[in-house]
Write a protein that holds these residues in place. Structure first.
Motif, PDB file in Angstrom:
ATOM      1  N   LEU A 144      23.879 -71.521 -73.870  1.00 60.66           N
ATOM      2  CA  LEU A 144      25.091 -71.884 -73.140  1.00 60.66           C
ATOM      3  C   LEU A 144      24.967 -73.237 -72.468  1.00 60.66           C
ATOM      4  N   ASN A 145      23.750 -73.615 -72.080  1.00 56.54           N
ATOM      5  CA  ASN A 145      23.510 -74.887 -71.409  1.00 56.54           C
ATOM      6  C   ASN A 145      22.001 -75.106 -71.322  1.00 56.54           C
ATOM      7  N   HIS A 146      21.595 -76.198 -70.709  1.00 56.62           N
ATOM      8  CA  HIS A 146      20.172 -76.536 -70.612  1.00 56.62           C
ATOM      9  C   HIS A 146      19.402 -75.495 -69.802  1.00 56.62           C
ATOM     10  N   LEU A 147      19.980 -75.041 -68.697  1.00 56.91           N
ATOM     11  CA  LEU A 147      19.297 -74.064 -67.858  1.00 56.91           C
ATOM     12  C   LEU A 147      19.050 -72.764 -68.624  1.00 56.91           C
ATOM     13  N   HIS A 148      20.026 -72.329 -69.385  1.00 56.88           N
ATOM     14  CA  HIS A 148      19.876 -71.125 -70.205  1.00 56.88           C
ATOM     15  C   HIS A 148      18.704 -71.298 -71.182  1.00 56.88           C
ATOM     16  N   TYR A 149      18.639 -72.452 -71.797  1.00 53.67           N
ATOM     17  CA  TYR A 149      17.560 -72.751 -72.749  1.00 53.67           C
ATOM     18  C   TYR A 149      16.197 -72.749 -72.063  1.00 53.67           C
ATOM     19  N   VAL A 150      16.080 -73.420 -70.922  1.00 51.00           N
ATOM     20  CA  VAL A 150      14.804 -73.488 -70.199  1.00 51.00           C
ATOM     21  C   VAL A 150      14.356 -72.091 -69.783  1.00 51.00           C
ATOM     22  N   ASP A 151      15.266 -71.317 -69.200  1.00 52.40           N
ATOM     23  CA  ASP A 151      14.913 -69.966 -68.749  1.00 52.40           C
ATOM     24  C   ASP A 151      14.473 -69.106 -69.924  1.00 52.40           C
ATOM     25  N   TRP A 152      15.166 -69.219 -71.034  1.00 53.99           N
ATOM     26  CA  TRP A 152      14.847 -68.398 -72.205  1.00 53.99           C
ATOM     27  C   TRP A 152      13.487 -68.778 -72.779  1.00 53.99           C
ATOM     28  N   PRO A 194      16.757 -78.094 -79.858  1.00 51.79           N
ATOM     29  CA  PRO A 194      16.650 -79.324 -79.071  1.00 51.79           C
ATOM     30  C   PRO A 194      15.236 -79.884 -79.218  1.00 51.79           C
ATOM     31  N   ASN A 195      15.108 -81.161 -79.066  1.00 57.68           N
ATOM     32  CA  ASN A 195      13.790 -81.789 -79.148  1.00 57.68           C
ATOM     33  C   ASN A 195      13.724 -82.897 -78.105  1.00 57.68           C
ATOM     34  N   GLY A 196      12.513 -83.307 -77.783  1.00 60.06           N
ATOM     35  CA  GLY A 196      12.385 -84.351 -76.781  1.00 60.06           C
ATOM     36  C   GLY A 196      10.957 -84.581 -76.370  1.00 60.06           C
ATOM     37  N   VAL A 197      10.791 -85.456 -75.398  1.00 66.12           N
ATOM     38  CA  VAL A 197       9.458 -85.911 -75.012  1.00 66.12           C
ATOM     39  C   VAL A 197       8.681 -84.856 -74.222  1.00 66.12           C
ATOM     40  N   ARG A 198       9.397 -83.927 -73.543  1.00 65.36           N
ATOM     41  CA  ARG A 198       8.701 -82.883 -72.766  1.00 65.36           C
ATOM     42  C   ARG A 198       9.573 -81.625 -72.776  1.00 65.36           C
ATOM     43  N   ARG A 199       9.558 -80.964 -73.930  1.00 65.27           N
ATOM     44  CA  ARG A 199      10.347 -79.741 -74.044  1.00 65.27           C
ATOM     45  C   ARG A 199       9.748 -78.635 -73.182  1.00 65.27           C
ATOM     46  N   PRO A 200      10.572 -77.786 -72.623  1.00 64.57           N
ATOM     47  CA  PRO A 200      12.031 -77.733 -72.748  1.00 64.57           C
ATOM     48  C   PRO A 200      12.777 -78.536 -71.688  1.00 64.57           C
ATOM     49  N   TYR A 201      12.044 -79.335 -70.906  1.00 66.33           N
ATOM     50  CA  TYR A 201      12.643 -79.949 -69.717  1.00 66.33           C
ATOM     51  C   TYR A 201      13.286 -81.304 -69.982  1.00 66.33           C
ATOM     52  N   GLU A 202      12.632 -82.137 -70.757  1.00 63.37           N
ATOM     53  CA  GLU A 202      13.159 -83.471 -71.058  1.00 63.37           C
ATOM     54  C   GLU A 202      13.499 -83.539 -72.538  1.00 63.37           C
ATOM     55  N   LEU A 203      14.783 -83.645 -72.837  1.00 61.47           N
ATOM     56  CA  LEU A 203      15.285 -83.600 -74.208  1.00 61.47           C
ATOM     57  C   LEU A 203      16.067 -84.863 -74.522  1.00 61.47           C
ATOM     58  N   ASN A 204      15.981 -85.313 -75.769  1.00 58.94           N
ATOM     59  CA  ASN A 204      16.750 -86.511 -76.148  1.00 58.94           C
ATOM     60  C   ASN A 204      17.247 -86.489 -77.592  1.00 58.94           C
ATOM     61  N   ARG A 205      17.167 -85.337 -78.244  1.00 57.99           N
ATOM     62  CA  ARG A 205      17.654 -85.292 -79.622  1.00 57.99           C
ATOM     63  C   ARG A 205      17.882 -83.855 -80.090  1.00 57.99           C
ATOM     64  N   LEU A 206      18.658 -83.772 -81.153  1.00 59.38           N
ATOM     65  CA  LEU A 206      18.912 -82.527 -81.854  1.00 59.38           C
ATOM     66  C   LEU A 206      18.173 -82.577 -83.178  1.00 59.38           C
ATOM     67  N   GLU A 207      17.480 -81.485 -83.523  1.00 60.47           N
ATOM     68  CA  GLU A 207      16.674 -81.452 -84.744  1.00 60.47           C
ATOM     69  C   GLU A 207      17.178 -80.354 -85.671  1.00 60.47           C
TER      70      GLU A 207
END
Length: 381
Positions: free
Chosen positions: A182-190, A212-225
């Motif tokens: 649903l959003n970034h918080l949902h993703y991080v918690d999951w 989602p992908n990024g330099v420090r998953r799941p917290y710092e994201l900058n792309r969709l894979e």
């Protein structure tokens, strides 16, 4: 302002004999080429292209490592193999590329050769977190269509498997059930919950159609894979599939009320995630011939028809951005079939699997040589 997103590719390849038999040399390749990395099984390896916005440059970024690798392999009477599974290989035997690597040991013990596949991962650069998850929802719901266009793994251990994408059929999707975030918080918690339960061994252990992908998953994201695609050896088709993906995301930016499944669907998030999983299974089996369910209404739709509808939807935007011609290879696939369908047609008509692979190896070599000689003859934007 450049409306195009940054695009990068993770390209997994098999190596072997010109007959199509798999021979593993990934450790040697990784030692000789700094831009290649070894996979847990030595029969395949990977290279990653640098992020690039403009289609003009992407084709050469994809082909140059292939040419360089092929030249090195030729000295050993080896080549790059097409297909996304061990078509003529031995899937009963895991061939570790690094006996000292604990992660490789984990992969072998838990998954074996189910993960010994080759594919293309397409990354789109997106900085805005809300947009990442909106795009993630849309692409998750349409990921099966991209698998249908790219399917290239109908064989395993020398025989037809009954699937157009044996790779996606056998690959251990992990965790088995992934929600529509649903959003970034949902993703991080999951993610934190999956790690806490031991379902995932690390933050990268999310093996799903798109993530989602990024330099420090799941917290710092900058792309969709997008991870669902089989290996696409024809770069014009890969550019076409990438362009369709990017046009869908840009269309979402322009019209979120219609194209974000949270807003544009009559189905619940749980129903959408289930629908997406079922669609992927159907496409792994029948690719372009699959009967699917549209995410907006849940109604039945034929895979080919759905892709044609997407092409029509993005055509005005493609004309505006001067990339309509990039989509032409998709129309050819819709008319003539994807790689798996063409291979299976030849196989049914008595052409040996080895001959089919050798013909595609020659087509790959010809594409690399042609583009090297002619450079980039089309003025891509």
């Amino acid at each position: 302002m450049n409306l195009f997103l940054l695009k990068g590719f993770e390209v997994e390849l098999f190596t072997g004999l010109y007959t199509g038999k798999h021979i593993g040399v990934s450790e040697q390749v990784a030692n000789n080429f700094s831009d290649f990395v070894k996979e847990p099984d030595q029969r395949n390896l990977e290279y990653i292209t640098k992020p690039e916005r403009n289609y003009q440059s992407i084709k050469e970024l994809l082909l140059e490592p292939r040419r360089r690798l092929r030249k090195w392999l030729a000295q050993k009477d080896l080549t790059i193999l097409p297909g996304s599974t061990l078509s003529l290989g031995d899937s009963s035997n895991f061939e570790r590329s690094d006996l000292t690597n604990s992660y490789h040991e984990f992969i072998e013990l838990n998954y074996g050769t189910k993960v010994v596949t080759a594919s293309i991962h397409i990354n789109l650069g997106i900085e805005d977190l809300d947009l990442i998850f909106s795009a993630l929802r849309l692409v998750r719901c349409e990921a099966a269509l991209f698998l249908a266009l790219s399917a290239s793994s109908p064989f395993l251990d020398g025989s037809a498997t009954g699937f157009h994408s044996q790779r996606w059929n056998q690959f251990p999707k992990t965790p088995a059930k992934v929600p529509l975030f649903l959003n970034h918080l949902h993703y991080v918690d999951w993610i934190e919950d999956q790690l806490g339960k031991g379902v995932m061994c690390n933050e990268r252990h999310l093996w799903t159609a798109v993530r989602p992908n990024g330099v420090r998953r799941p917290y710092e994201l900058n792309r969709l894979e997008l991870r669902i695609c089989d290996l696409i050896t024809n770069c014009d088709l890969l550019l076409a599939i990438t362009a369709l993906l990017e046009l869908r995301v840009i269309s979402l930016i322009n019209n979120p009320e219609k194209l974000d499944p949270l807003k544009g669907s009559t189905l619940t998030p749980d129903e959408l995630s289930d629908l997406s999983d079922i669609n992927e299974q159907e496409v792994a089996k029948n690719s372009l011939n699959a009967t699917l369910h549209d995410w907006q209404t849940g109604k039945t739709v034929f895979c080919r028809d759905w892709i044609e509808e997407l092409i029509l939807e993005v055509t005005p935007l493609a004309i505006e951005l001067n990339v309509l011609y990039l989509l032409e290879p998709i129309k050819e696939v819709l008319n003539k079939g994807n790689q798996s369908m063409r291979w299976l047609n030849g196989y049914t008509n008595g052409i040996s699997l080895s001959d089919l692979l050798q013909q595609t190896i020659q087509e790959m070599e010809a594409e690399e040589k042609e583009n090297f000689v002619n450079s980039i003859s089309v003025n891509y934007p």
